[in-house]
Motif scaffolding. Sequence first.
Motif, PDB file in Angstrom:
ATOM      1  N   GLY A 182       0.771  -1.242   0.000  1.00 24.04           N
ATOM      2  CA  GLY A 182       0.000   0.000   0.000  1.00 24.04           C
ATOM      3  C   GLY A 182       0.799   1.286   0.000  1.00 24.04           C
ATOM      4  N   PRO A 183       1.835   1.406   0.844  1.00 22.29           N
ATOM      5  CA  PRO A 183       2.586   2.676   0.828  1.00 22.29           C
ATOM      6  C   PRO A 183       3.153   3.012  -0.557  1.00 22.29           C
ATOM      7  N   ALA A 184       3.572   1.987  -1.300  1.00 23.30           N
ATOM      8  CA  ALA A 184       4.144   2.249  -2.639  1.00 23.30           C
ATOM      9  C   ALA A 184       3.092   2.818  -3.581  1.00 23.30           C
ATOM     10  N   PHE A 185       1.847   2.328  -3.440  1.00 26.11           N
ATOM     11  CA  PHE A 185       0.779   2.834  -4.313  1.00 26.11           C
ATOM     12  C   PHE A 185       0.503   4.309  -4.002  1.00 26.11           C
ATOM     13  N   LEU A 186       0.546   4.631  -2.689  1.00 27.61           N
ATOM     14  CA  LEU A 186       0.313   6.036  -2.321  1.00 27.61           C
ATOM     15  C   LEU A 186       1.493   6.913  -2.764  1.00 27.61           C
ATOM     16  N   TYR A 187       2.734   6.398  -2.578  1.00 23.95           N
ATOM     17  CA  TYR A 187       3.894   7.185  -3.020  1.00 23.95           C
ATOM     18  C   TYR A 187       3.829   7.455  -4.529  1.00 23.95           C
ATOM     19  N   TYR A 188       3.316   6.472  -5.282  1.00 21.62           N
ATOM     20  CA  TYR A 188       3.202   6.662  -6.738  1.00 21.62           C
ATOM     21  C   TYR A 188       2.224   7.790  -7.043  1.00 21.62           C
ATOM     22  N   ILE A 189       1.106   7.838  -6.285  1.00 22.48           N
ATOM     23  CA  ILE A 189       0.125   8.920  -6.464  1.00 22.48           C
ATOM     24  C   ILE A 189       0.750  10.268  -6.103  1.00 22.48           C
ATOM     25  N   TYR A 190       1.548  10.300  -5.031  1.00 25.55           N
ATOM     26  CA  TYR A 190       2.202  11.554  -4.636  1.00 25.55           C
ATOM     27  C   TYR A 190       3.182  12.004  -5.730  1.00 25.55           C
ATOM     28  N   GLU A 191       3.894  11.026  -6.317  1.00 25.92           N
ATOM     29  CA  GLU A 191       4.823  11.374  -7.413  1.00 25.92           C
ATOM     30  C   GLU A 191       4.059  12.056  -8.550  1.00 25.92           C
ATOM     31  N   GLN A 192       2.897  11.469  -8.922  1.00 25.52           N
ATOM     32  CA  GLN A 192       2.121  12.056 -10.034  1.00 25.52           C
ATOM     33  C   GLN A 192       1.583  13.432  -9.636  1.00 25.52           C
ATOM     34  N   TYR A 193       1.210  13.584  -8.386  1.00 23.21           N
ATOM     35  CA  TYR A 193       0.690  14.880  -7.918  1.00 23.21           C
ATOM     36  C   TYR A 193       1.777  15.945  -8.048  1.00 23.21           C
ATOM     37  N   ALA A 194       3.001  15.581  -7.641  1.00 21.05           N
ATOM     38  CA  ALA A 194       4.117  16.543  -7.728  1.00 21.05           C
ATOM     39  C   ALA A 194       4.408  16.899  -9.191  1.00 21.05           C
ATOM     40  N   LYS A 195       4.347  15.885 -10.064  1.00 21.22           N
ATOM     41  CA  LYS A 195       4.594  16.157 -11.500  1.00 21.22           C
ATOM     42  C   LYS A 195       3.502  17.066 -12.054  1.00 21.22           C
ATOM     43  N   SER A 196       2.256  16.911 -11.548  1.00 24.82           N
ATOM     44  CA  SER A 196       1.162  17.770 -12.006  1.00 24.82           C
ATOM     45  C   SER A 196       1.371  19.209 -11.528  1.00 24.82           C
ATOM     46  N   LEU A 197       1.953  19.353 -10.326  1.00 23.04           N
ATOM     47  CA  LEU A 197       2.249  20.714  -9.832  1.00 23.04           C
ATOM     48  C   LEU A 197       3.296  21.374 -10.728  1.00 23.04           C
ATOM     49  N   GLU A 198       4.240  20.570 -11.225  1.00 23.82           N
ATOM     50  CA  GLU A 198       5.223  21.130 -12.164  1.00 23.82           C
ATOM     51  C   GLU A 198       4.515  21.638 -13.421  1.00 23.82           C
ATOM     52  N   GLU A 199       3.491  20.894 -13.857  1.00 24.70           N
ATOM     53  CA  GLU A 199       2.760  21.320 -15.063  1.00 24.70           C
ATOM     54  C   GLU A 199       1.951  22.587 -14.803  1.00 24.70           C
ATOM     55  N   LEU A 200       1.636  22.815 -13.510  1.00 21.46           N
ATOM     56  CA  LEU A 200       0.960  24.083 -13.174  1.00 21.46           C
ATOM     57  C   LEU A 200       1.939  25.253 -13.234  1.00 21.46           C
ATOM     58  N   GLY A 201       3.262  24.906 -13.151  1.00 23.64           N
ATOM     59  CA  GLY A 201       4.258  25.975 -13.239  1.00 23.64           C
ATOM     60  C   GLY A 201       5.231  26.003 -12.070  1.00 23.64           C
ATOM     61  N   PHE A 202       5.036  25.154 -11.060  1.00 28.95           N
ATOM     62  CA  PHE A 202       5.987  25.128  -9.942  1.00 28.95           C
ATOM     63  C   PHE A 202       7.284  24.473 -10.383  1.00 28.95           C
ATOM     64  N   SER A 203       8.400  24.878  -9.739  1.00 26.38           N
ATOM     65  CA  SER A 203       9.671  24.200 -10.037  1.00 26.38           C
ATOM     66  C   SER A 203       9.586  22.769  -9.492  1.00 26.38           C
ATOM     67  N   LYS A 204      10.453  21.906  -9.978  1.00 26.64           N
ATOM     68  CA  LYS A 204      10.459  20.507  -9.516  1.00 26.64           C
ATOM     69  C   LYS A 204      10.642  20.448  -7.998  1.00 26.64           C
ATOM     70  N   GLU A 205      11.564  21.287  -7.498  1.00 21.03           N
ATOM     71  CA  GLU A 205      11.850  21.289  -6.054  1.00 21.03           C
ATOM     72  C   GLU A 205      10.632  21.762  -5.256  1.00 21.03           C
ATOM     73  N   ASP A 206      10.011  22.871  -5.721  1.00 26.04           N
ATOM     74  CA  ASP A 206       8.835  23.385  -5.000  1.00 26.04           C
ATOM     75  C   ASP A 206       7.679  22.394  -5.081  1.00 26.04           C
ATOM     76  N   ALA A 207       7.506  21.809  -6.268  1.00 22.69           N
ATOM     77  CA  ALA A 207       6.400  20.851  -6.459  1.00 22.69           C
ATOM     78  C   ALA A 207       6.537  19.685  -5.483  1.00 22.69           C
ATOM     79  N   GLU A 208       7.773  19.172  -5.326  1.00 17.43           N
ATOM     80  CA  GLU A 208       7.972  18.023  -4.424  1.00 17.43           C
ATOM     81  C   GLU A 208       7.804  18.437  -2.961  1.00 17.43           C
ATOM     82  N   GLN A 209       8.299  19.630  -2.606  1.00 17.70           N
ATOM     83  CA  GLN A 209       8.176  20.077  -1.211  1.00 17.70           C
ATOM     84  C   GLN A 209       6.720  20.385  -0.867  1.00 17.70           C
TER      85      GLN A 209
END
Length: 266
Positions: free
Chosen positions: A172-199
């Motif tokens: 289960g934790p891996a499935f949630l981490y995968y969702i968090y990864e996609q969420y961070a990548k989507s924040l990058e598409e909104l315009g956040f830097s990779k670092e800000d998106a992950e933080q």
Amino acid sequence: MKIVFFGAGNMASAIFTGMIEKGIVKADDIYITSKTNRVAAMEFKESLGVNVSYDDAELCADADYIVLASKPQNFKDVAKRIRPYLEEKTKLISVMAGIQILTIQEELGKGNSVARIMPNTNAMVQYSVNGIAFSDGFDNKDELIDLMASFGKNVVVGEDGMDNITAATGSGPAFLYYIYEQYAKSLEELGFSKEDAEQLTRNLVIGTGKTLSERPESFEKLRTDITSKAGTTEAGLNTLSEFKLREMITDTLGSARDRSKKLSER
Ligand SMILES: NC(=O)C1=CN([C@@H]2O[C@H](COP(=O)(O)OP(=O)(O)OC[C@H]3O[C@@H](n4cnc5c(N)ncnc54)[C@H](OP(=O)(O)O)[C@@H]3O)[C@@H](O)[C@H]2O)C=CC1
Ligand SMILES: O=C(O)[C@@H]1CCC=N1
């Protein structure tokens, strides 16, 4: 107490780290061994003070518990190391996905008590979910249950419940981490830097996790409290609900469960 880990990888280290940091066992009570990666094992000796050994007679001598923490496909090799030295009093604790209690007892050729546990790597912060299944005649279950309570929430299930708990909370934790990864990548598409998106994603997840740990409200209540009428959240959720998210998750868990069943085949 002497607890011996055959396997010193991701899962084993999360468990013994959690146990030591919770203070339920002393580092000197823990013995670890691996196959070839002695550097990693020695790093745990340096950082935590655990004992490292590759002398199987020494490892098995007077062991209260031996934790089988290799990958399932390596179990036969681990069993070859343990079999000559396994003492009657030693209880075997397996974290190996899919490997049945009967398989362990047959492979080690002795009637030792066996418990299967299905933890997850949240054990490293003492917040695992631990599925537990005991072999017949496993005495003093409470001692093991107390040990495991030091690094997580215990769920005693029959062995037939292990495939589901492996999918749900072992993987289960891996499935949630995968969702968090996609969420961070989507924040990058909104315009956040990779670092800000992950933080931002990390802090969002920690914040919602902390809310869930401290507040009694249901998932739905916590969600609707955010969803202002005709507001931004409602607009986003209307789009999200057009996707078959529950079917996606159900299929994901089904694949993990089916793999666990496959690993169980004897
Ligand atoms: N990772 C997770 O989140 C979870 C894992 N599990 C289960 O935990 C088990 C281990 O998984 P994980 O920690 O991720 O795997 P890792 O690959 O991180 O660790 C496997 C460990 O087993 C050791 N090993 C392999 N062969 C032998 C041997 N013959 N004798 C002694 N040690 C040996 C490896 O040593 P070396 O490095 O030297 O090869 C390594 O230390 C698996 O069965 C898995 O199903 C269960 C729940 C969650
Ligand atoms: O992926 C695996 O097989 C192991 C068991 C559950 C989590 N990790």
